[in-house]
Design a protein around this motif. Sequence first.
Motif, PDB file in Angstrom:
ATOM      1  N   UNK A   1       0.796  -1.234   0.000  1.00 41.61           N
ATOM      2  CA  UNK A   1       0.000   0.000   0.000  1.00 41.61           C
ATOM      3  C   UNK A   1       0.828   1.283   0.000  1.00 41.61           C
ATOM      4  N   UNK A   2       2.085   1.227   0.418  1.00 45.75           N
ATOM      5  CA  UNK A   2       2.903   2.439   0.498  1.00 45.75           C
ATOM      6  C   UNK A   2       3.870   2.578  -0.678  1.00 45.75           C
ATOM      7  N   UNK A   3       3.709   1.729  -1.671  1.00 43.80           N
ATOM      8  CA  UNK A   3       4.605   1.732  -2.828  1.00 43.80           C
ATOM      9  C   UNK A   3       3.818   2.157  -4.064  1.00 43.80           C
ATOM     10  N   UNK A   4       4.425   3.020  -4.877  1.00 46.24           N
ATOM     11  CA  UNK A   4       3.748   3.545  -6.062  1.00 46.24           C
ATOM     12  C   UNK A   4       4.429   3.046  -7.333  1.00 46.24           C
TER      13      UNK A   4
ATOM     14  N   UNK B   1       8.193  -0.982 -12.209  1.00 45.54           N
ATOM     15  CA  UNK B   1       9.208  -0.195 -11.518  1.00 45.54           C
ATOM     16  C   UNK B   1       8.490   0.725 -10.534  1.00 45.54           C
ATOM     17  N   UNK B   2       8.992   0.789  -9.326  1.00 45.98           N
ATOM     18  CA  UNK B   2       8.234   1.393  -8.242  1.00 45.98           C
ATOM     19  C   UNK B   2       9.071   2.422  -7.480  1.00 45.98           C
ATOM     20  N   UNK B   3       8.359   3.234  -6.696  1.00 48.91           N
ATOM     21  CA  UNK B   3       8.981   4.217  -5.810  1.00 48.91           C
ATOM     22  C   UNK B   3       8.310   4.156  -4.450  1.00 48.91           C
ATOM     23  N   UNK B   4       9.077   4.491  -3.441  1.00 45.61           N
ATOM     24  CA  UNK B   4       8.554   4.518  -2.080  1.00 45.61           C
ATOM     25  C   UNK B   4       9.674   4.791  -1.099  1.00 45.61           C
ATOM     26  N   UNK B   5       9.332   5.269   0.070  1.00 48.99           N
ATOM     27  CA  UNK B   5      10.345   5.588   1.064  1.00 48.99           C
ATOM     28  C   UNK B   5      10.929   4.329   1.695  1.00 48.99           C
ATOM     29  N   UNK B   6      12.251   4.350   1.827  1.00 47.26           N
ATOM     30  CA  UNK B   6      12.927   3.274   2.535  1.00 47.26           C
ATOM     31  C   UNK B   6      12.941   1.935   1.827  1.00 47.26           C
ATOM     32  N   UNK B   7      12.703   1.919   0.504  1.00 49.02           N
ATOM     33  CA  UNK B   7      12.675   0.648  -0.215  1.00 49.02           C
ATOM     34  C   UNK B   7      14.094   0.174  -0.516  1.00 49.02           C
ATOM     35  N   UNK B   8      14.313  -1.133  -0.448  1.00 53.24           N
ATOM     36  CA  UNK B   8      15.587  -1.719  -0.867  1.00 53.24           C
ATOM     37  C   UNK B   8      15.425  -2.405  -2.223  1.00 53.24           C
ATOM     38  N   UNK B   9      14.384  -2.040  -2.961  1.00 53.88           N
ATOM     39  CA  UNK B   9      14.140  -2.566  -4.303  1.00 53.88           C
ATOM     40  C   UNK B   9      13.453  -1.486  -5.123  1.00 53.88           C
ATOM     41  N   UNK B  10      13.539  -1.593  -6.432  1.00 52.37           N
ATOM     42  CA  UNK B  10      12.846  -0.645  -7.315  1.00 52.37           C
ATOM     43  C   UNK B  10      12.110  -1.332  -8.459  1.00 52.37           C
ATOM     44  N   UNK B  11      12.137  -2.659  -8.474  1.00 52.94           N
ATOM     45  CA  UNK B  11      11.461  -3.412  -9.529  1.00 52.94           C
ATOM     46  C   UNK B  11      10.729  -4.595  -8.910  1.00 52.94           C
ATOM     47  N   UNK B  12       9.489  -4.786  -9.355  1.00 57.14           N
ATOM     48  CA  UNK B  12       8.639  -5.852  -8.834  1.00 57.14           C
ATOM     49  C   UNK B  12       8.114  -6.664 -10.010  1.00 57.14           C
ATOM     50  N   UNK B  13       8.012  -7.976  -9.813  1.00 60.55           N
ATOM     51  CA  UNK B  13       7.507  -8.883 -10.849  1.00 60.55           C
ATOM     52  C   UNK B  13       6.153  -9.421 -10.395  1.00 60.55           C
TER      53      UNK B  13
END
Length: 368
Positions: free
Chosen positions: A47-50, A67-79
């Motif tokens: 819910x906190x990832x865009x 490809x995503x953005x959000x605070x404190x993420x240790x990833x930027x790509x989701x499958x």
Amino acid sequence: MGGLTGSVIAFKEPLDAWLNPGLFHARASGPRLSLDAVTARFAKQEPKVRITYLVFGVPRGQAIRAFVMGRGLDYNEVFLDPVSGTILGRRMSGGCCLARDRIIPFLYALHFQLMAGRIGEWIMGGVALIWFLDCFVALSLTLPRARPFLRHFRQAWRIKRGAGGFRLTFDLHRAGGLWLWVVLPVIAFTGFAQNLDGPVFRPALSLVMPVSPLPLALAAARPRPNPLRHRLGADQLVAIATQAVRRGWHGPAGSLFCVDAFGACAVYFFEGPDNRGTGFGSPIVYVDDSDSDSGSSVLRIDGPRSGTVGDIIERLQFPLHSGQIAGLAGKIVVCISGMATVALAITGLMIWWRKRAARRLQKMRTRT
């Protein structure tokens, strides 16, 4: 390094999928969900990832990439599984270094920017320009001084049978460079043009022919949209874009990129994730993301052959550099050229070292 990494990333999509089947291969069976349903199920899980960029034009059985953005993420790509919407995996695309799930995006970033951001882009762009100029210097060095010219020049294209040692190295370097000469300057120049498009190539091109404003500049000049506006869903955006290009393009929509601050989205059309530059490239349709009473509008269409001559030349740089302009055959040529570039660099260094040693020996003899 650029040649070696370029050989790999010529086939980066299938190599990435082969190395990471757990990320790329969807597991669920059945009809695919709509894009709105996929993004909604992702929002419930994260819910906190865009999502900023969605690659959905994938073959059956493969995962949708977001490809995503959000605070404190240790990833930027989701499958995401296109049938169930389940998250299959996450990774930091473009992060260091040689882990199986990171190596192909890492090599891609290394190829274009040395993993050094904008500074790396300037370095690689400068190196590509020097390489382009060096191609002509190298060609001039192969031109024979003896006469008749054509007979001696034909010999430069050959590798002498039974040659060994220095002669074999010299022939491999000279003949290899000549046989690939048509390809190497193109790869070098397009590498420069892509890396330094904004600060150097585009301004220089605009001095000799008209070039249309960048879509990002046009979007930034628009009035700032209301952050509380009602936005169109992904399916509606893709439908509007598809309607706009349906008469001039037969390929499907493949990805969606949105910039909320500008209130605009770009819909990219391509035959597949690893064929985004076949021929003269693929269409991009820019759409207002607002669902207003006046209806959403198409802001701009960048077709493969649309715009000014300068636009077409600029748009051709990626298809030429990647080899995708000629489909699979072009990518094979780029892959071979990258490996050959490494071989030319090694043989060139060997020739220089041998000649340097010979000069030093000659100096020592003259002194004695």
